[in-house]
Scaffold this motif. Structure first.
Motif: not given
Length: 318
Positions: A249-252, A243-245, A45-48
């Motif tokens: 998570l908020a976007q997920a 760096n920005h968990p 998800l973070a890579a996206d």
């Protein structure tokens, strides 16, 4: 705090200097997950969300399987590019001559756990007890090693296949313990529900360290350019995640409301330290040791060269 929109803007400026070729129509990579979308897949998800996949010219499709046993078979049949799988399953596939190889790692520590009902304090207490499993041939190999570490064997317990209903079987007292649950999900869920289980970790009881979640690709396509770029993008995404968990998570949660639960939020936090920071990098020694373990447990029936089942796709050496 840096919000997700601001993070995306910053990352966009950072990568304006990348070659123009990355702006062409993106190449699709289809990934079959091991199970439903959860915190284990945070790096994807973070890579996206961080734009890493886009910067590497990729459009990544994540598909949750209806059958957790199907991802590797679908990739072997050419229905997807990558499958999220496990090292034990990799050994079984290699033993059968199925041409799939490990090309990356998403979680590089064990998550598998033997969860025991309250009142049982040691592995020795399992003698004569009933243990629920979900994946025959996989769970029993781990269980055999763990029992062996305290002088017991599989013949000292009764195994019951509970078909992935691990928590339900334990809480309903249908079994005394379960193997195959994870310390970052089922164990947390049981404790949140007021159940007070005891957890035993395989790597502390006779099972070698291993990568929990890995990517499998067809051997003939393991070094394809898009697989190499996928792993490079995943590494960048993992760094953005660390760096920005909270922003990731908020976007997920925004995109996948089913993740907005106390369990999934706790699982997200528990999983972060276990995310592999160099997804393509292959620890050959560790893979050989674990394959030797599978051979000793009778899961794998022949000796296999490392190159037959695992590679680093970013390593140009064939």
């Amino acid at each position: 705090m840096i919000t997700l929109p601001r993070l995306l803007i910053i990352l966009s400026f950072l990568f304006l200097s990348l070659p123009a070729a990355r702006a062409d129509t993106p190449e699709t990579v289809t990934v079959i997950l091991d199970w439903f979308l959860n915190a284990d897949h945070a790096a994807l998800l973070a890579a996206d969300y961080s734009g890493a996949f886009r910067r590497h010219g990729l459009q990544v499709r994540l598909i949750a399987p209806s059958d957790p046993g199907s991802p590797a078979r679908l990739v072997a049949a050419g229905q997807a590019d990558l499958a999220v799988s496990y090292e034990t399953q990799l050994g079984m596939l290699a033993d059968q001559g199925i041409p799939l190889v490990r090309v990356g790692t998403m979680i590089d520590t064990p998550l598998d756990t033997l969860i025991v009902a309250p009142g049982l304090k040691s592995l020795k207490d399992l003698k004569g007890k009933t243990i629920g499993i979900s994946m025959a041939g996989v769970d029993d190999a781990v269980l055999a090693a763990m029992l062996g570490s305290v002088g017991l064997s599989l013949s000292d317990v009764r195994q019951v296949n509970v078909n992935f209903q691990l928590e339900q079987a334990l809480m309903s007292h249908s079994v005394d313990a379960v193997i195959g649950a994870t310390r970052t999900y089922e164990l947390i869920d049981l404790r949140q529900k007021g159940f007070d289980p005891v957890a035993f970790y395989p790597e502390e009881h006779g099972v070698p360290l291993n990568d929990e979640l890995i990517f499998l690709a067809p051997r003939d396509h393991a070094r394809d350019a898009k697989i190499v770029r996928f792993m490079q993008a995943l590494e960048e995404g993992t760094n953005a995640l660390l760096n920005h968990p909270d922003e990731i998570l908020a976007q997920a949660v925004h995109d996948h409301p089913e993740l907005d639960t106390p369990l999934n939020r706790a699982a997200w936090t528990a999983t972060l330290p276990r995310v592999c920071k160099q997804p393509a990098l292959l620890n050959g020694r560790r893979y050989r040791i674990f394959m030797d373990f599978l051979h000793a447990q009778g899961v794998v029936h022949r000796t296999l060269d490392l190159s037959a089942y695992a590679i680093d796709p970013t390593d140009s050496a064939p």
